[in-house]
Design a protein around this motif. Sequence first.
Motif, short mmCIF file in Angstrom:
data_model
loop_
_atom_site.label_atom_id
_atom_site.label_comp_id
_atom_site.label_asym_id
_atom_site.label_seq_id
_atom_site.Cartn_x
_atom_site.Cartn_y
_atom_site.Cartn_z
N ALA A 1 17.49 2.71 34.18
CA ALA A 1 16.16 2.45 33.60
C ALA A 1 15.55 3.71 32.99
CB ALA A 1 15.22 1.89 34.67
N LEU A 2 15.84 4.88 33.58
CA LEU A 2 15.23 6.13 33.07
C LEU A 2 15.84 6.54 31.73
CD1 LEU A 2 13.28 8.45 33.43
CD2 LEU A 2 14.92 9.58 34.92
N VAL A 3 17.14 6.29 31.55
CA VAL A 3 17.77 6.61 30.27
C VAL A 3 17.14 5.73 29.17
CG1 VAL A 3 19.93 6.55 28.96
CG2 VAL A 3 19.90 7.43 31.29
N GLY A 4 16.92 4.45 29.47
CA GLY A 4 16.24 3.55 28.52
C GLY A 4 14.83 4.03 28.22
N ALA A 5 14.10 4.40 29.29
CA ALA A 5 12.71 4.84 29.12
C ALA A 5 12.65 6.08 28.25
CB ALA A 5 12.08 5.10 30.48
N SER A 6 13.61 7.00 28.45
CA SER A 6 13.56 8.25 27.69
C SER A 6 13.71 7.97 26.20
CB SER A 6 14.62 9.24 28.19
OG SER A 6 15.90 8.72 27.90
N GLU A 7 14.53 6.99 25.84
CA GLU A 7 14.67 6.65 24.41
C GLU A 7 13.36 6.07 23.86
OE1 GLU A 7 17.96 4.52 22.90
OE2 GLU A 7 19.44 5.86 23.81
N VAL A 8 12.69 5.26 24.68
CA VAL A 8 11.42 4.67 24.23
C VAL A 8 10.38 5.78 24.04
CG1 VAL A 8 9.57 3.03 24.78
CG2 VAL A 8 11.93 2.51 25.44
N ILE A 9 10.34 6.70 24.98
CA ILE A 9 9.32 7.76 24.93
C ILE A 9 9.53 8.67 23.72
CG2 ILE A 9 8.41 9.80 26.14
CD1 ILE A 9 9.07 8.23 28.80
N THR A 10 10.78 9.05 23.44
CA THR A 10 11.01 9.92 22.27
C THR A 10 10.74 9.14 20.97
OG1 THR A 10 13.36 9.47 22.48
CG2 THR A 10 12.61 11.58 23.31
N THR A 11 11.00 7.83 20.98
CA THR A 11 10.69 7.03 19.79
C THR A 11 9.18 6.98 19.55
OG1 THR A 11 12.64 5.66 20.09
CG2 THR A 11 10.88 4.72 18.77
N ILE A 12 8.40 6.82 20.62
CA ILE A 12 6.93 6.78 20.48
C ILE A 12 6.48 8.06 19.78
CG2 ILE A 12 4.75 6.93 21.78
CD1 ILE A 12 6.08 5.02 23.87
N SER B 1 8.29 10.28 17.92
CA SER B 1 8.78 10.50 16.54
C SER B 1 8.14 9.52 15.56
CB SER B 1 10.30 10.43 16.48
OG SER B 1 10.72 9.16 16.88
N LYS B 2 7.95 8.26 15.96
CA LYS B 2 7.36 7.29 15.04
C LYS B 2 5.87 7.59 14.80
CE LYS B 2 10.96 4.76 14.26
NZ LYS B 2 11.61 4.73 12.94
N THR B 3 5.18 8.13 15.82
CA THR B 3 3.76 8.44 15.64
C THR B 3 3.59 9.61 14.68
OG1 THR B 3 3.40 7.69 17.90
CG2 THR B 3 1.58 8.84 16.87
N ARG B 4 4.53 10.55 14.71
CA ARG B 4 4.47 11.69 13.78
C ARG B 4 4.55 11.25 12.33
NH1 ARG B 4 6.13 16.85 15.93
NH2 ARG B 4 6.17 16.69 18.18
N THR B 5 5.23 10.11 12.09
CA THR B 5 5.40 9.68 10.70
C THR B 5 4.51 8.49 10.36
OG1 THR B 5 7.28 8.37 11.38
CG2 THR B 5 7.76 10.54 10.48
N ALA B 6 3.63 8.08 11.28
CA ALA B 6 2.68 6.99 10.97
C ALA B 6 1.57 7.59 10.11
CB ALA B 6 2.13 6.36 12.24
N TYR B 7 0.31 7.40 10.45
CA TYR B 7 -0.79 8.04 9.71
C TYR B 7 -1.10 9.38 10.35
CZ TYR B 7 -1.60 3.48 7.61
OH TYR B 7 -1.45 2.33 6.92
N VAL C 1 7.32 0.21 19.25
CA VAL C 1 7.61 0.21 20.68
C VAL C 1 8.30 -1.09 21.06
CG1 VAL C 1 6.58 0.21 23.00
CG2 VAL C 1 5.74 1.80 21.28
N GLU C 2 7.80 -2.20 20.55
CA GLU C 2 8.43 -3.50 20.85
C GLU C 2 9.88 -3.54 20.37
OE1 GLU C 2 6.13 -6.99 19.66
OE2 GLU C 2 4.45 -6.07 20.74
N LYS C 3 10.09 -3.05 19.15
CA LYS C 3 11.46 -3.03 18.59
C LYS C 3 12.39 -2.21 19.49
CE LYS C 3 11.68 -1.58 14.28
NZ LYS C 3 11.18 -1.30 12.91
N LYS C 4 11.88 -1.05 19.91
CA LYS C 4 12.72 -0.15 20.72
C LYS C 4 12.99 -0.74 22.10
CE LYS C 4 15.02 3.55 21.00
NZ LYS C 4 16.11 3.87 20.05
N LEU C 5 11.99 -1.42 22.67
CA LEU C 5 12.20 -2.03 23.99
C LEU C 5 13.30 -3.09 23.89
CD1 LEU C 5 8.51 -2.42 25.32
CD2 LEU C 5 10.30 -0.93 26.25
N ASN C 6 13.29 -3.86 22.82
CA ASN C 6 14.36 -4.86 22.60
C ASN C 6 15.71 -4.20 22.49
OD1 ASN C 6 13.25 -7.38 22.63
ND2 ASN C 6 12.44 -7.20 20.55
N GLU C 7 15.73 -3.10 21.73
CA GLU C 7 17.00 -2.40 21.48
C GLU C 7 17.59 -1.85 22.79
OE1 GLU C 7 16.65 0.62 18.34
OE2 GLU C 7 18.19 1.73 19.46
#
Length: 416
Positions: free
Chosen positions: A239-250, A252-258, A303-309
């Motif tokens: 579960a922690l390996v999955g969580a770490s991918e979600v956290i880094t996605t949050i 990186s995606k926020t840096r390129t949002a607004y 976040v939803e997309k990444k959780l599915n992935e």
Amino acid sequence: MEINISRVKRDIEKIAEFNATPGQGCTRFSYSPEDSKARNYLIEEINRLGLTTSIDGVGNIRARLEGSMKDAPAVLIGSHIDTVLHGGIFDGVLGVVGSLEVIRVFKENNIKNDIPIELIIFVEEEGSNFGSTMAGSKVLTGKYGIDEIKSIKNSMGLSMYEVAKEVGFDPDSSQKYLIKTGDIMAMIELHIEQSVVLESEKKPIGIVEAIAGIKWFEIEIRGVPNHAGATPMVMRNDALVGASEVITTINSKTRTAYPSTVATVGKIICHPNVPNVIPGKINFTLDVRDTNPEGIRIILNEVEKKLNEISKKFNLSTSMKLLGESNPIILSNELVNLIEETAIEKGLPYKKMNSGAGHDACLFGGITNVGMIFVPSIGGRSHVPEELTSYEDIKAGCELLLNVVYKLTSSLTKKT
Ligand SMILES: [Zn+2]
């Protein structure tokens, strides 16, 4: 008509003495003995000015300087005096003390205001006791009723209702003190910026145009706990390996949002949190904010997309629960213009900006015109013992508030 900065400094330093953690930042929770001493100090100062004071059911203080138009809706100025644990001495206190000084200047210069001016001192802005921020202003504006203040509890299991009652307030009377549409003419809060923008642009004044909306979530990721030595890598549901991918996605995606979008994972709990067991369950929080609701929507989508992935990739199950939210607030254009015009007249360099942090003023958004003035935080630090603003900038902020309040409440404006 001039701000006496040594009085402002004296007030800030005096209130800083009412501190439960001397030497380790300033800690002054609402309803604590330190809070009570700070309130007494301020009430004494208010009484010296001969203002009419009222205290509502949970301890919010309002002190009124009457104007020649007796029953006219007042201009409300002020902030809070509670702090976080090991916080700083300027957050909230500046707005209270600066507003008190504005009224002092009116009195000592014998300025005849037509519109009444009210100093407001909110309780429990930080949520340090009951985990709910701006609880005092929520009660005053009717967002929280008796049921809500009975349901929010401190670490001892006591509700805001019980604690307020214990220290001598009458929470059942809260309804009587509500501020409703039409009751006040404007609400203006002076506050430290709590970020780095003004300092980096070398501007003493921030004129707030919008306050960010916030969504808080708890995200849960469930895998299978198992032996760290005996389970081959390809057979794990970590579960922690999955969580770490979600956290880094949050991030990186926020840096390129607004540019205005910010997102934070600030709390994480790993189960069973044992060195030689594959993590079976992770719970973490997501705090996402933007003045533009579209920015929040983009991040939640990602976040939803990444959780599915990750649930497919690592064979995990996931869920996401909304814990709380507040909408973005657009401040009054009229007040933004008035504050800007006054800053120009006074020769004060300013920047129009947004606030990522929530403030008591937010609660007045649907009730009246709201304005906010920021002054720089050195190093952008706040909610820490190092929180600092120069007294030169504090003077600029107080002076601007004074002149804006003067324009809003004096007969001079009406003639022009
Ligand atoms: Zn504050």
